[in-house]
Design an enzyme around this catalytic site. Structure first.
Site, PDB file in Angstrom:
ATOM      1  N   HIS B 137       0.872  -1.181   0.000  1.00  0.00           N
ATOM      2  CA  HIS B 137       0.000   0.000   0.000  1.00  0.00           C
ATOM      3  C   HIS B 137       0.909   1.231   0.000  1.00  0.00           C
ATOM      4  O   HIS B 137       2.012   1.189   0.545  1.00  0.00           O
ATOM      5  CB  HIS B 137      -0.830  -0.051   1.282  1.00  0.00           C
ATOM      6  N   CYS B 378      -4.706   2.375  -3.721  1.00  0.00           N
ATOM      7  CA  CYS B 378      -3.480   2.905  -3.118  1.00  0.00           C
ATOM      8  C   CYS B 378      -2.316   1.945  -3.315  1.00  0.00           C
ATOM      9  O   CYS B 378      -1.455   1.800  -2.445  1.00  0.00           O
ATOM     10  CB  CYS B 378      -3.653   3.189  -1.627  1.00  0.00           C
TER      11      CYS B 378
HETATM   12  C1  LIG Z   1      -2.447  -2.926   3.461  1.00  0.00           C
HETATM   13  C2  LIG Z   1      -2.784  -1.558   3.956  1.00  0.00           C
HETATM   14  N1  LIG Z   1      -1.843  -0.829   4.551  1.00  0.00           N
HETATM   15  C3  LIG Z   1      -2.099   0.396   5.039  1.00  0.00           C
HETATM   16  C4  LIG Z   1      -3.330   0.977   4.922  1.00  0.00           C
HETATM   17  C5  LIG Z   1      -3.536   2.364   5.446  1.00  0.00           C
HETATM   18  O1  LIG Z   1      -4.401   2.349   6.510  1.00  0.00           O
HETATM   19  P1  LIG Z   1      -4.952   3.722   7.121  1.00  0.00           P
HETATM   20  O2  LIG Z   1      -5.464   4.501   5.955  1.00  0.00           O
HETATM   21  O3  LIG Z   1      -6.033   3.295   8.042  1.00  0.00           O
HETATM   22  O4  LIG Z   1      -3.821   4.386   7.807  1.00  0.00           O
HETATM   23  C6  LIG Z   1      -4.346   0.254   4.312  1.00  0.00           C
HETATM   24  C7  LIG Z   1      -5.687   0.851   4.168  1.00  0.00           C
HETATM   25  O5  LIG Z   1      -6.241   0.985   3.111  1.00  0.00           O
HETATM   26  C8  LIG Z   1      -4.066  -1.039   3.814  1.00  0.00           C
HETATM   27  O6  LIG Z   1      -5.006  -1.751   3.207  1.00  0.00           O
END
Ligand SMILES: Cc1ncc(COP(=O)(O)O)c(C=O)c1O
Lengths: 149, 420
Positions: B137, B378
């Protein structure tokens, strides 16, 4: 309740499947890429502008049906128009897809009314306007370069 | 002072979830969208909240709202006890050794940024290397890019194969004595791949590197034990775990956190301040400057209790069955290509349809009450790898059932019809 077929009208499905004026334009003197980072849609406009007249316009790239059909319809509409006329249509188009009052004006907007359905889908309005904003930037850019001469 | 803790719906004994009863715990699932029952398949983006979480938040604000760690009055005592009580239960949930290792942050993103920032201040240097993977991500990419930009360290990326699995031989090759940290996701949000994180951590440690696991997509689907994993950091977000938005957790191994410089300065993170010298507070408070999201922490505590009572083993079994059901059905749709076909997958069905852009799929599905995510999730490098601009993604939670999947498949057929 908005009917799905108001958004995905036959015209849109058709222009998505076989977009008009699609491909690069040999001899284009204005080229600009429009990018919507939110959904990854990328469209490039190719224009041949002479004496403030859009003699030819094509586009390529990829995006959703709304953005491709909108670009296709846009090229059909503004080919042969002056840049001033194109700007006027840009503003009318923008009004049409962002205000939700009344029936779209077919006499004024012609086949562009097919896109009017997006105003009931706020998350999709940007898809329809991407090509128009790109065109607007090209025209503005041209003005800017004219004014600096 | 605590919310009259309602039992979660009786799930019955044994290993099978009573999904229909559990659905009753989620008020939003009764909503209708454009006249159709809501079919919520966007749990990867954020999960819905059970009534007990909503009531816990409401009860805090109605009955014992106060700042924590700083008042002698009754309300502050109650709020502090609830906040620290939640920390203790969240510690148990991931089996951390001590509450000192459970740092509250805004979410996964902030957890990773905290580690990257502190590592930068803590001596990552030119020539050092950070390893991430091709399926991360953006929140597990960009903080490391920033660290590399500032420090002159180099970012290395473990490639993936066509199925969406990490190529472990390449990972082994990337590891070196210069590797300072390996940061990989436990479960990919774009592909659903479950990574062999235990092995990844072991290999990192063997080269003297730290290991961070992005657990954002893992904690709602599988039991996590940070001691068994032996990771140095584990990050997750409350809102994907049926808790409130704005709250998340950074688990950090105590010995490592202790060496970190402070992240943000302010109240609560200090023991004593004078203009000559400031003495920082103990862990985990040193990393919790300012008034935290008190309600969020207490609400997350309730969510963790709820998930624990439902049972992560049963959740995992139910979702495995459901994903298999969905995958089989999707395979039957001509022109549908599943993006992400790893042997080990959880909770996520990403796909593209020939001739129909994911955004059009999303709009048409929404018309049928089916909420999915469309876009690059993302994870633009993943899209790049599969040569797609975007995908449509259905992501599961334990409250999803086969009727939800049937509705999804029917709505996809509808999309096909619109574009005949
Ligand atoms: C694998 C992964 N990492 C990180 C995130 C980021 O999470 P947050 O937006 O809650 O900080 C997400 C959320 O979409 C995710 O799916």
């Amino acid at each position: 309740m908005h009917e799905l077929k108001d958004l995905y009208q036959e015209v849109i499905v058709d222009h998505n499947r076989s977009p008009r004026n699609f491909g690069k334009l040999a001899g284009a003197n204005r080229v600009l890429e429009g990018y919507n980072p939110l959904c990854g849609d990328r469209l490039t406009l190719y224009l041949n502008v002479k004496d403030n007249k859009i003699e030819n316009i094509t586009f390529d790239g990829s995006g959703c049906a709304i953005s491709v059909a909108s670009a296709s319809l846009m090229t059909e509409t503004i080919k042969g128009k002056s840049t001033g006329e194109a700007e006027g249509i840009f503003h009318s188009f923008h009004d049409m897809v962002t205000t939700d009052s009344g029936e779209p004006d077919f006499d004024k907007m012609g086949k562009l009314v097919a896109i009017a359905g997006v105003r009931d889908y706020p998350t999709r309005v940007k898809c329809a306007t991407l090509c128009w904003h790109t065109l607007h930037s090209i025209i503005q850019g041209e003005r800017a370069s004219v004014s600096t001469e | 002072m605590n919310v009259a803790h309602k039992d979660i719906s009786k799930t019955g004994a044994g290993t099978v979830l009573d999904v229909e009863a559990l659905r009753g715990d989620f008020p939003i699932l009764a909503r209708r969208i454009r006249g159709k029952p809501l079919v919520y398949l966007d749990n990867g983006a954020t999960a819905q909240k059970p009534r007990v979480v909503l009531e816990t938040l409401d009860n805090y604000y109605r009955n014992y709202n106060a700042n924590i760690h700083r008042g002698v009055h009754t309300l502050s005592g109650e709020a502090t006890a609830a906040y620290e009580g939640a920390r203790d239960r969240i510690r148990k949930f991931i089996n951390a050794r001590a509450n000192a290792e459970v740092v509250f942050v805004r979410g996964t993103t902030e957890a990773i940024n905290l580690v990257a920032t502190c590592m930068g201040w803590g001596g990552v240097q030119r020539g050092d290397e950070i390893i991430i993977s091709a399926m991360e991500h953006h929140s597990n990419i960009v903080p490391w890019q920033l660290l590399c930009e500032r420090s002159g360290a180099v970012l290395r990326v473990i490639p993936i194969n066509e199925a969406g699995e990490l190529i472990m031989e390449e990972y082994a090759r990337l590891l070196s004595d210069r590797t300072r940290l390996v940061a990989v996701t436990h479960i990919s949000n774009a592909l659903g791949t479950v990574n062999p994180v235990k092995q990844i951590i072991e290999m990192a440690h063997a080269r003297g590197a730290l290991a961070l696991i992005d657990g954002a997509q893992a904690v709602p689907h599988t039991a996590v034990d940070v001691q068994t994993l032996d990771c140095d950091f584990y990050a997750f977000s409350g809102h994907k775990l049926f808790g409130p938005t704005g709250i998340g957790v950074l688990y950090g191994r105590q010995a490592v956190l202790e060496k970190f410089p402070p992240y943000q300065g302010g109240g609560d993170m200090i023991k004593m301040v004078s203009f000559e010298k400031t003495i920082y507070n103990d862990l985990p408070y040193r990393f919790e400057a300012g008034t935290p999201d008190i309600a969020g922490v207490i609400g997350l505590g309730a969510a963790v209790d709820y998930v624990t009572a439902v049972g992560l083993d049963r959740i995992a079994a139910h979702e495995r069955d459901l994903l298999e059901y969905a995958t089989d059905a999707a395979r039957g749709i001509s022109g549908l290509r599943i993006i992400g076909t790893a042997k080990e997958k959880a909770g996520i069905l990403s796909f593209v349809l020939e001739g129909i852009h994911p955004h059009d799929i999303g709009t048409i599905l929404d018309h049928d009450g089916v909420a999915i995510r469309t876009g690059h999730h993302c994870a633009m490098p993943v899209m790049e790898f599969y040569k797609v601009q975007a995908t449509a993604r259905a992501s599961l939670a334990f409250y999803n059932n086969r009727a939800d999947i049937d509705a999804l498949i029917k709505a996809i057929a509808h999309a096909r019809q619109v574009f005949h």
